[in-house]
Design a protein around this motif. Sequence first.
Motif, PDB file in Angstrom:
ATOM      1  N   LYS A   2      21.023 -51.569  33.795  1.00 16.11           N
ATOM      2  CA  LYS A   2      20.046 -51.679  34.880  1.00 16.11           C
ATOM      3  C   LYS A   2      18.842 -50.810  34.535  1.00 16.11           C
ATOM      4  O   LYS A   2      19.000 -49.650  34.139  1.00 16.11           O
ATOM      5  CB  LYS A   2      20.644 -51.189  36.206  1.00 16.11           C
ATOM      6  CG  LYS A   2      21.682 -52.086  36.812  1.00 16.11           C
ATOM      7  CD  LYS A   2      21.177 -53.504  37.080  1.00 16.11           C
ATOM      8  CE  LYS A   2      20.107 -53.571  38.172  1.00 16.11           C
ATOM      9  NZ  LYS A   2      19.574 -54.974  38.280  1.00 16.11           N
ATOM     10  N   ILE A   3      17.658 -51.349  34.714  1.00  7.56           N
ATOM     11  CA  ILE A   3      16.456 -50.559  34.456  1.00  7.56           C
ATOM     12  C   ILE A   3      16.135 -49.674  35.663  1.00  7.56           C
ATOM     13  O   ILE A   3      15.700 -48.530  35.489  1.00  7.56           O
ATOM     14  CB  ILE A   3      15.288 -51.486  34.062  1.00  7.56           C
ATOM     15  CG1 ILE A   3      15.557 -51.951  32.625  1.00  7.56           C
ATOM     16  CG2 ILE A   3      13.939 -50.767  34.166  1.00  7.56           C
ATOM     17  CD1 ILE A   3      14.692 -53.019  32.100  1.00  7.56           C
ATOM     18  N   ALA A   4      16.386 -50.177  36.856  1.00 10.77           N
ATOM     19  CA  ALA A   4      16.168 -49.342  38.040  1.00 10.77           C
ATOM     20  C   ALA A   4      17.006 -48.071  37.902  1.00 10.77           C
ATOM     21  O   ALA A   4      18.196 -48.134  37.619  1.00 10.77           O
ATOM     22  CB  ALA A   4      16.566 -50.109  39.298  1.00 10.77           C
ATOM     23  N   GLY A   5      16.356 -46.934  38.041  1.00 11.03           N
ATOM     24  CA  GLY A   5      17.061 -45.649  37.963  1.00 11.03           C
ATOM     25  C   GLY A   5      17.186 -45.110  36.554  1.00 11.03           C
ATOM     26  O   GLY A   5      17.630 -43.972  36.361  1.00 11.03           O
ATOM     27  N   VAL A  26       7.882 -49.327  35.315  1.00  8.47           N
ATOM     28  CA  VAL A  26       7.557 -48.733  36.626  1.00  8.47           C
ATOM     29  C   VAL A  26       7.834 -49.762  37.725  1.00  8.47           C
ATOM     30  O   VAL A  26       8.465 -49.456  38.749  1.00  8.47           O
ATOM     31  CB  VAL A  26       6.086 -48.248  36.663  1.00  8.47           C
ATOM     32  CG1 VAL A  26       5.688 -47.828  38.076  1.00  8.47           C
ATOM     33  CG2 VAL A  26       5.865 -47.103  35.676  1.00  8.47           C
ATOM     34  N   ASN A  27       7.400 -51.011  37.490  1.00  8.65           N
ATOM     35  CA  ASN A  27       7.606 -52.074  38.492  1.00  8.65           C
ATOM     36  C   ASN A  27       9.080 -52.319  38.758  1.00  8.65           C
ATOM     37  O   ASN A  27       9.465 -52.736  39.854  1.00  8.65           O
ATOM     38  CB  ASN A  27       6.955 -53.390  38.032  1.00  8.65           C
ATOM     39  CG  ASN A  27       5.445 -53.323  38.087  1.00  8.65           C
ATOM     40  OD1 ASN A  27       4.882 -52.445  38.737  1.00  8.65           O
ATOM     41  ND2 ASN A  27       4.777 -54.233  37.394  1.00  8.65           N
ATOM     42  N   ARG A  28       9.915 -52.093  37.712  1.00 11.51           N
ATOM     43  CA  ARG A  28      11.358 -52.314  37.886  1.00 11.51           C
ATOM     44  C   ARG A  28      12.079 -51.060  38.356  1.00 11.51           C
ATOM     45  O   ARG A  28      13.310 -50.949  38.263  1.00 11.51           O
ATOM     46  CB  ARG A  28      11.969 -52.821  36.572  1.00 11.51           C
ATOM     47  CG  ARG A  28      11.500 -54.213  36.216  1.00 11.51           C
ATOM     48  CD  ARG A  28      12.248 -54.819  35.054  1.00 11.51           C
ATOM     49  NE  ARG A  28      11.625 -56.078  34.658  1.00 11.51           N
ATOM     50  CZ  ARG A  28      12.270 -57.118  34.162  1.00 11.51           C
ATOM     51  NH1 ARG A  28      13.574 -57.065  33.966  1.00 11.51           N
ATOM     52  NH2 ARG A  28      11.624 -58.221  33.843  1.00 11.51           N
ATOM     53  N   ASP A  29      11.305 -50.079  38.837  1.00 16.14           N
ATOM     54  CA  ASP A  29      11.872 -48.876  39.442  1.00 16.14           C
ATOM     55  C   ASP A  29      12.669 -47.991  38.498  1.00 16.14           C
ATOM     56  O   ASP A  29      13.690 -47.400  38.894  1.00 16.14           O
ATOM     57  CB  ASP A  29      12.743 -49.238  40.668  1.00 16.14           C
ATOM     58  CG  ASP A  29      11.917 -49.829  41.791  1.00 16.14           C
ATOM     59  OD1 ASP A  29      10.757 -49.395  41.957  1.00 16.14           O
ATOM     60  OD2 ASP A  29      12.433 -50.724  42.489  1.00 16.14           O
ATOM     61  N   ILE A 125      18.048 -49.804  23.112  1.00 16.30           N
ATOM     62  CA  ILE A 125      16.845 -49.693  22.272  1.00 16.30           C
ATOM     63  C   ILE A 125      16.210 -51.078  22.221  1.00 16.30           C
ATOM     64  O   ILE A 125      16.910 -52.074  21.977  1.00 16.30           O
ATOM     65  CB  ILE A 125      17.194 -49.260  20.828  1.00 16.30           C
ATOM     66  CG1 ILE A 125      17.838 -47.869  20.813  1.00 16.30           C
ATOM     67  CG2 ILE A 125      15.953 -49.275  19.938  1.00 16.30           C
ATOM     68  CD1 ILE A 125      18.344 -47.443  19.423  1.00 16.30           C
ATOM     69  N   VAL A 126      14.898 -51.129  22.459  1.00 13.02           N
ATOM     70  CA  VAL A 126      14.134 -52.373  22.265  1.00 13.02           C
ATOM     71  C   VAL A 126      13.226 -52.150  21.068  1.00 13.02           C
ATOM     72  O   VAL A 126      12.402 -51.230  21.077  1.00 13.02           O
ATOM     73  CB  VAL A 126      13.281 -52.700  23.506  1.00 13.02           C
ATOM     74  CG1 VAL A 126      12.357 -53.892  23.231  1.00 13.02           C
ATOM     75  CG2 VAL A 126      14.166 -52.963  24.713  1.00 13.02           C
ATOM     76  N   ALA A 198      11.509 -59.101  27.515  1.00  8.32           N
ATOM     77  CA  ALA A 198      12.258 -58.028  26.852  1.00  8.32           C
ATOM     78  C   ALA A 198      13.187 -57.321  27.850  1.00  8.32           C
ATOM     79  O   ALA A 198      14.366 -57.082  27.552  1.00  8.32           O
ATOM     80  CB  ALA A 198      11.294 -57.028  26.224  1.00  8.32           C
ATOM     81  N   PHE A 199      12.664 -57.007  29.033  1.00  8.19           N
ATOM     82  CA  PHE A 199      13.498 -56.254  29.978  1.00  8.19           C
ATOM     83  C   PHE A 199      14.505 -57.160  30.698  1.00  8.19           C
ATOM     84  O   PHE A 199      15.571 -56.685  31.102  1.00  8.19           O
ATOM     85  CB  PHE A 199      12.624 -55.445  30.941  1.00  8.19           C
ATOM     86  CG  PHE A 199      11.828 -54.385  30.205  1.00  8.19           C
ATOM     87  CD1 PHE A 199      12.433 -53.622  29.204  1.00  8.19           C
ATOM     88  CD2 PHE A 199      10.489 -54.167  30.475  1.00  8.19           C
ATOM     89  CE1 PHE A 199      11.710 -52.665  28.489  1.00  8.19           C
ATOM     90  CE2 PHE A 199       9.765 -53.217  29.776  1.00  8.19           C
ATOM     91  CZ  PHE A 199      10.378 -52.461  28.778  1.00  8.19           C
TER      92      PHE A 199
END
Length: 245
Positions: A2-5, A26-29, A125-126, A198-199
């Motif tokens: 999860k990207i949020a957090g 940032v948009n994905r919190d 890692i991206v 990517a995300f």
Amino acid sequence: MKIAGSVALVTGANRGLGQAYARELVNRDAAKVFGAARHPDQVTEPGVIPIALDITDPHRVAAVAAECADASLLVNNAGVMNASTFIDAPSLAAARAEMETNYFGTLSMCRAFAPVLGANGGGAIVNMLSVTSFYTNPFNASYGASKAAAWSLTNGVRLELHHQGTLVVAVHAGFIDTDMAALVDAPKVSPEAVATMAFDAVEAGQIEVLADERTRTVKASLSRDHELIYPPVQEFWDAAVQGSL
Ligand SMILES: NC(=O)c1ccc[n+]([C@@H]2O[C@H](COP(=O)([O-])OP(=O)(O)OC[C@H]3O[C@@H](n4cnc5c(N)ncnc54)[C@H](OP(=O)(O)O)[C@@H]3O)[C@@H](O)[C@H]2O)c1
């Protein structure tokens, strides 16, 4: 993941695709987004924490990994493209600079952050690669070599970090609408679309993003590259050499 957090670091976050990556995080919190750049005063995206980093400076890479000990997502976006041929380039300088940044810089970041990501549960890692990871275009030949090397390292790092649960995502794209492709008159994908893909892949646990039709076609043609990929490239290059373009 999860990207949020999450806590993320993006290299080359001051402009182009890196800025779009940082904005999307940032948009994905994401809890914290470090925007790394050679000139951190140029990192102006709201919500992004500037951090000084030249990825070819091993001391700084190590220091940044220590400063970002809570990171769980590394986005290796920084790159250079010197539009240099193999044979007619005046020296090896352009090829060396591309290899130093796109391959050794990316490798150096992966090595420095591997233990950080491991300590934070695995993370991801991206690596920002290219359609030219898959084939050589004489117009940016040595750039392609550096991206092919970075593709190879991406596959190897994925194998080496599997045991610690780190997802390693390869993002390949053709032309993206940034400064790097400013002189190109051809269809371009937007940096925002690449960041979204990517995300989405990171959140879905996918290891590869082929960001546009050209990239998908080239990857699908690899087993017959000398029939399907290289003849039109050769034709275009010969026309350029003969001055008829
Ligand atoms: N644009 C395209 O058509 C395209 C297509 C496929 C893949 N890509 C890849 O996408 C990534 C982003 O490129 P872009 O299109 O956003 O190009 P860009 O607008 O030229 O931006 C390149 C970024 O990389 C940074 N950078 C270069 N060398 C660095 C170093 N040694 N240390 C830290 N940062 C460094 C630059 O910082 P400065 O501002 O300090 O120069 C800049 O922020 C690159 O890896 C590129 O190869 C681009």
